[in-house]
Motif scaffolding. Structure first.
Motif, PDB file in Angstrom:
ATOM      1  N   ASP A 250     -14.852 -38.940 -91.073  1.00  0.00           N
ATOM      2  CA  ASP A 250     -16.049 -38.191 -91.468  1.00  0.00           C
ATOM      3  C   ASP A 250     -15.951 -37.619 -92.874  1.00  0.00           C
ATOM      4  N   ASN A 251     -14.901 -37.959 -93.591  1.00  0.00           N
ATOM      5  CA  ASN A 251     -14.729 -37.418 -94.944  1.00  0.00           C
ATOM      6  C   ASN A 251     -15.378 -38.350 -95.971  1.00  0.00           C
TER       7      ASN A 251
ATOM      8  N   THR B 141     -25.365 -42.943 -93.488  1.00  0.00           N
ATOM      9  CA  THR B 141     -25.910 -42.871 -92.128  1.00  0.00           C
ATOM     10  C   THR B 141     -24.923 -42.168 -91.197  1.00  0.00           C
ATOM     11  N   ALA B 142     -23.652 -42.507 -91.350  1.00  0.00           N
ATOM     12  CA  ALA B 142     -22.619 -41.913 -90.492  1.00  0.00           C
ATOM     13  C   ALA B 142     -22.296 -40.477 -90.889  1.00  0.00           C
ATOM     14  N   VAL B 143     -22.312 -40.203 -92.201  1.00  0.00           N
ATOM     15  CA  VAL B 143     -21.971 -38.865 -92.713  1.00  0.00           C
ATOM     16  C   VAL B 143     -23.100 -38.398 -93.638  1.00  0.00           C
ATOM     17  N   PRO B 144     -24.221 -37.934 -93.081  1.00  0.00           N
ATOM     18  CA  PRO B 144     -25.374 -37.548 -93.915  1.00  0.00           C
ATOM     19  C   PRO B 144     -25.202 -36.159 -94.536  1.00  0.00           C
ATOM     20  N   THR B 145     -24.411 -36.099 -95.615  1.00  0.00           N
ATOM     21  CA  THR B 145     -24.169 -34.834 -96.312  1.00  0.00           C
ATOM     22  C   THR B 145     -24.427 -34.993 -97.812  1.00  0.00           C
ATOM     23  N   GLU B 146     -24.553 -33.861 -98.495  1.00  0.00           N
ATOM     24  CA  GLU B 146     -24.752 -33.892 -99.948  1.00  0.00           C
ATOM     25  C   GLU B 146     -23.571 -34.545-100.651  1.00  0.00           C
ATOM     26  N   ASP B 147     -22.358 -34.255-100.181  1.00  0.00           N
ATOM     27  CA  ASP B 147     -21.168 -34.817-100.816  1.00  0.00           C
ATOM     28  C   ASP B 147     -21.135 -36.340-100.692  1.00  0.00           C
ATOM     29  N   MET B 148     -21.605 -36.839 -99.554  1.00  0.00           N
ATOM     30  CA  MET B 148     -21.600 -38.290 -99.361  1.00  0.00           C
ATOM     31  C   MET B 148     -22.605 -38.957-100.301  1.00  0.00           C
ATOM     32  N   TRP B 149     -23.791 -38.373-100.405  1.00  0.00           N
ATOM     33  CA  TRP B 149     -24.793 -38.917-101.320  1.00  0.00           C
ATOM     34  C   TRP B 149     -24.310 -38.802-102.777  1.00  0.00           C
ATOM     35  N   LYS B 150     -23.604 -37.733-103.064  1.00  0.00           N
ATOM     36  CA  LYS B 150     -23.075 -37.565-104.423  1.00  0.00           C
ATOM     37  C   LYS B 150     -22.096 -38.682-104.756  1.00  0.00           C
ATOM     38  N   CYS B 151     -21.231 -39.045-103.809  1.00  0.00           N
ATOM     39  CA  CYS B 151     -20.299 -40.164-104.023  1.00  0.00           C
ATOM     40  C   CYS B 151     -21.058 -41.467-104.276  1.00  0.00           C
TER      41      CYS B 151
ATOM     42  N   GLU C 116     -32.323 -50.435-110.976  1.00  0.00           N
ATOM     43  CA  GLU C 116     -33.181 -50.355-109.791  1.00  0.00           C
ATOM     44  C   GLU C 116     -32.416 -49.790-108.599  1.00  0.00           C
ATOM     45  N   ARG C 117     -31.159 -50.230-108.450  1.00  0.00           N
ATOM     46  CA  ARG C 117     -30.340 -49.734-107.338  1.00  0.00           C
ATOM     47  C   ARG C 117     -30.108 -48.228-107.480  1.00  0.00           C
ATOM     48  N   THR C 118     -29.785 -47.775-108.692  1.00  0.00           N
ATOM     49  CA  THR C 118     -29.493 -46.353-108.919  1.00  0.00           C
ATOM     50  C   THR C 118     -30.717 -45.491-108.645  1.00  0.00           C
ATOM     51  N   LEU C 119     -31.876 -45.918-109.150  1.00  0.00           N
ATOM     52  CA  LEU C 119     -33.097 -45.151-108.934  1.00  0.00           C
ATOM     53  C   LEU C 119     -33.467 -45.125-107.452  1.00  0.00           C
ATOM     54  N   SER C 120     -33.208 -46.237-106.769  1.00  0.00           N
ATOM     55  CA  SER C 120     -33.500 -46.298-105.332  1.00  0.00           C
ATOM     56  C   SER C 120     -32.624 -45.323-104.546  1.00  0.00           C
ATOM     57  N   VAL C 121     -31.354 -45.243-104.904  1.00  0.00           N
ATOM     58  CA  VAL C 121     -30.441 -44.328-104.213  1.00  0.00           C
ATOM     59  C   VAL C 121     -30.831 -42.881-104.478  1.00  0.00           C
ATOM     60  N   PHE C 122     -31.214 -42.578-105.722  1.00  0.00           N
ATOM     61  CA  PHE C 122     -31.692 -41.228-106.043  1.00  0.00           C
ATOM     62  C   PHE C 122     -32.885 -40.867-105.152  1.00  0.00           C
ATOM     63  N   SER C 123     -33.819 -41.791-105.038  1.00  0.00           N
ATOM     64  CA  SER C 123     -35.025 -41.532-104.241  1.00  0.00           C
ATOM     65  C   SER C 123     -34.689 -41.317-102.769  1.00  0.00           C
ATOM     66  N   LYS C 124     -33.789 -42.131-102.224  1.00  0.00           N
ATOM     67  CA  LYS C 124     -33.411 -41.983-100.817  1.00  0.00           C
ATOM     68  C   LYS C 124     -32.731 -40.649-100.559  1.00  0.00           C
ATOM     69  N   ALA C 125     -31.851 -40.244-101.482  1.00  0.00           N
ATOM     70  CA  ALA C 125     -31.173 -38.950-101.319  1.00  0.00           C
ATOM     71  C   ALA C 125     -32.166 -37.805-101.387  1.00  0.00           C
ATOM     72  N   HIS C 126     -33.143 -37.935-102.293  1.00  0.00           N
ATOM     73  CA  HIS C 126     -34.174 -36.902-102.416  1.00  0.00           C
ATOM     74  C   HIS C 126     -35.037 -36.838-101.162  1.00  0.00           C
ATOM     75  N   GLU C 127     -35.428 -37.978-100.645  1.00  0.00           N
ATOM     76  CA  GLU C 127     -36.253 -38.024 -99.432  1.00  0.00           C
ATOM     77  C   GLU C 127     -35.507 -37.454 -98.226  1.00  0.00           C
ATOM     78  N   SER C 128     -34.192 -37.563 -98.239  1.00  0.00           N
ATOM     79  CA  SER C 128     -33.390 -37.004 -97.150  1.00  0.00           C
ATOM     80  C   SER C 128     -33.116 -35.514 -97.346  1.00  0.00           C
ATOM     81  N   SER C 129     -33.610 -34.965 -98.471  1.00  0.00           N
ATOM     82  CA  SER C 129     -33.356 -33.549 -98.828  1.00  0.00           C
ATOM     83  C   SER C 129     -31.862 -33.262 -98.924  1.00  0.00           C
ATOM     84  N   LEU C 130     -31.108 -34.261 -99.405  1.00  0.00           N
ATOM     85  CA  LEU C 130     -29.656 -34.107 -99.537  1.00  0.00           C
ATOM     86  C   LEU C 130     -29.178 -34.400-100.952  1.00  0.00           C
ATOM     87  N   LEU C 131     -30.101 -34.426-101.898  1.00  0.00           N
ATOM     88  CA  LEU C 131     -29.705 -34.634-103.295  1.00  0.00           C
ATOM     89  C   LEU C 131     -29.269 -33.300-103.890  1.00  0.00           C
ATOM     90  N   PRO C 132     -28.019 -33.172-104.337  1.00  0.00           N
ATOM     91  CA  PRO C 132     -27.555 -31.902-104.914  1.00  0.00           C
ATOM     92  C   PRO C 132     -28.363 -31.505-106.146  1.00  0.00           C
TER      93      PRO C 132
END
Length: 600
Positions: free
Chosen positions: A269-270, A318-328, A352-368
């Motif tokens: 889970d780390n 999906t397995a570890v939905p945390t801000e730190d995971m999205w940051k990695c 495109e991949r980077t912008l997509s990941v930013f958007s997904k993290a934001h939509e999950s309310s987990l973007l630091p």
């Protein structure tokens, strides 16, 4: 004391005679060395010993050794080293021994002795120094590591290095750095023996005579160290550190597998575990045998590797939905995007991949919060201005109390030359507290200076002085004064200064700015300068003595003004500070400045 000094000087005579006889030093130089040595000897024979005297003596002897070395290189004379250099080195060791015996707690002194031994290849003496130093400072893991590395790398003694590491671990059973270096040492020893064995096999020599241990050759000692360390030290960072060391050696596949399985079992889970597993996909691709390929094939292969990494990251968030995971995940995408490539197709896919990941993290309310700035910068660099404005607005809704986020949104709007800048500023101040809003007010007035009329800007400055916290108003007063001079000239800045000089708190720079402005005028008025200095002295004179000296250097228009200011400072100093001792100090500066002005 004199007898001891004389005895030590007599001990020098043979080496000095040799230096003169072989032509390395002249008679006058020998006399100078003897004179300096006498002075240094007397200093270290006093009752009240000083560490600096020993250090100076040691440094002098080392400099003498360096000079002899240069003279030998220049003349080509290489004999009599036993009578000359060895005698001096023996004296340096004795001085270090006395100094470290007196000031045992000074680690830097011990390290200086170690450095001297290494520089002059005194291996036998260095072994003694390490032994004594570790007996006195066993609580410092770095010293144990230094000693073990020297045994392994310089003396080529793996047994001695292993013995030191084991002793160190008795004192520090939970020190990660000790375990890491011990782990590395055993792997280096295994690699060294494997290379030796290969060379012997090529030479077709009898290996039974050399008694190589298969356990050491296969890295079994490193396995034992890892298992022991894993029981005592917890944390994914430590496991990853050992794994990165093991990857440096090509015979550690089983060891790497064991560490990796332990990571996945204990730290599933780390985020760091998932981050490593994802990035590992890049390396796995590079390990495969590569044949000559075209540029397009290389791009395709790199794209596939990165997609495999992203697949692992997608599973991770999906397995570890945390801000730190999205940051990695986002950090990985940004690293790949910032890598240089000649392929526009690959660069576009990374964007495109980077912008997509930013958007997904934001939509999950987990973007630091800290990553919104990088997202906005990326959008603006990609000419996605409208999207940047939308992201900035969404960020302020999520972090409505953050001054930094509001500042980011406002900077985006200003850069886009939006019509809603003023409205956004008003909205920001409804959400954030007055304390800490200085960056917003600074941004607003700087934007207003360029965009709005002078009247609107002045009204904004006056409003900011009442809105910000008292400590922050100091900066706004300085900016207000500077803007008033730039926009309205001397008369306006005088009016602003008059309106603010009683509005505390004030800063010394506020008064200095006004003094500089006054000096720039063609008709510099002594009355105004005196007023500025007097007000500055009332506020800061008791705490800042340098301000009084500025008065004596203050006026530049004429010697008369300098004289008046100096006389004023002398008369006022005691009234303001209540101290009379500084009067002579200022009189000296007064005379110096007055004399200088008369010469001009």
């Amino acid at each position: 004391m004199a007898e001891r000094v004389e005895q030590r000087l007599e001990d020098r005579v043979p080496e000095l005679e040799q230096l003169e006889r072989v032509g390395l030093f002249t008679h006058e130089e020998i006399r100078a060395v003897l004179k300096k040595a006498t002075a240094l000897e007397y200093k270290i024979q006093r009752r009240a010993l000083r560490k600096e005297d020993f250090i100076n003596y040691i440094q002098y002897e080392i400099n003498l050794l360096e000079l002899i070395k240069k003279r030998r290189a220049r003349t080509g004379y290489s004999f009599k080293k036993e009578e000359i250099e060895s005698s001096i080195m023996h004296r340096v060791h004795s001085l270090f021994k006395r100094a470290t015996g007196k000031w045992k707690e000074d680690v830097q002194l011990w390290l200086s002795h170690v450095a001297f031994c290494k520089q002059w290849n005194a291996k036998h003496q260095l072994s003694k120094v390490f032994s004594t130093m570790l007996a006195i400072h066993p609580n410092k893991p770095a010293l144990w590591i230094m000693a073990a590395k020297w045994e392994m790398e310089t003396r080529l003694s793996s047994e001695s290095a292993r013995h030191l590491f084991l002793r160190a671990l008795r004192f520090h059973p939970e020190c990660p750095k000790l375990y890491q270096e011990y782990f590395r040492m055993e792997l280096m020893n295994a690699e060294k023996q494997r290379k030796e064995k290969k060379e012997l096999e090529r030479a077709k020599m009898n290996l039974e005579e050399f008694n190589y241990s298969e356990k050491i050759l296969n890295g079994e000692m490193a396995h034992i160290i890892y298992r022991d360390a894993a029981q005592k030290i917890k944390g994914v960072e430590f496991h990853l550190a050992l794994l990165s060391i093991a990857k440096l050696f090509d015979f550690t596949h089983d060891l790497q597998k064991e560490i990796l399985e332990s990571l996945q079992a204990e730290y599933a889970d780390n985020p760091l575990t998932w981050d490593y597993m994802a990035r590992r996909e890049l390396e796995l691709g590079s390990l495969k045998s590569t044949e000559p390929t075209t540029k397009q094939m290389k791009v395709s292969e790199m794209t596939q590797r990165e997609e495999r990494c992203c697949a692992v990251f997608d599973e991770a968030v999906t397995a570890v939905p945390t801000e730190d995971m999205w940051k990695c995940y986002i950090t990985f995408c940004l690293e790949r995007y910032n890598r240089k490539t000649n392929s526009e197709e690959l660069k576009q896919k990374r964007l495109e991949r980077t912008l997509s990941v930013f958007s997904k993290a934001h939509e999950s309310s987990l973007l630091p919060e800290a990553l919104y700035k990088q997202w906005l910068q990326l959008l603006l660099e990609s000419s996605l201005s409208q999207k940047a404005a939308e992201v900035a607005e969404a960020a302020t809704k999520r972090f409505s109390l953050s001054v930094e986020i509001w500042q980011l949104r406002l900077q985006v709007l200003i850069q886009l030359k939006s019509d809603n800048v003023t409205q956004c500023f008003e909205e920001a101040f409804k959400h954030v507290k007055s304390k800490g809003t200085l960056p917003l007010w600074t941004l607003w007035v700087e934007w207003s200076e360029v965009t709005n009329s002078k009247e609107d800007t002045e009204a904004l400055y006056q409003r900011s002085l009442h809105a910000v916290a008292p400590a922050e108003s100091v900066t706004m007063k300085e900016k207000y004064l500077d803007w008033a001079y730039r926009s309205g000239g001397y008369k306006k800045v005088r009016r602003v200064f008059t309106s603010l000089h009683e509005s505390r708190p004030l800063s010394l720079d506020f008064f200095r700015k006004m003094i500089e402005i006054e000096k720039e005028q063609e008709s510099c008025k002594m009355l105004h300068l005196r007023e500025y200095y007097e007000r500055a002295l009332r506020e800061f004179g008791s705490a800042d003595s340098d301000l009084w000296l500025e008065i004596s250097r203050g006026a530049k228009s004429s010697p008369g003004q300098t004289r008046k200011l100096c006389e004023y400072s002398l008369a006022s100093y005691e009234d303001v500070t209540g101290r009379s001792g500084g009067r002579l100090h200022f009189q000296v500066h007064f005379i110096a400045n007055w004399t200088h002005m008369k010469k001009l």
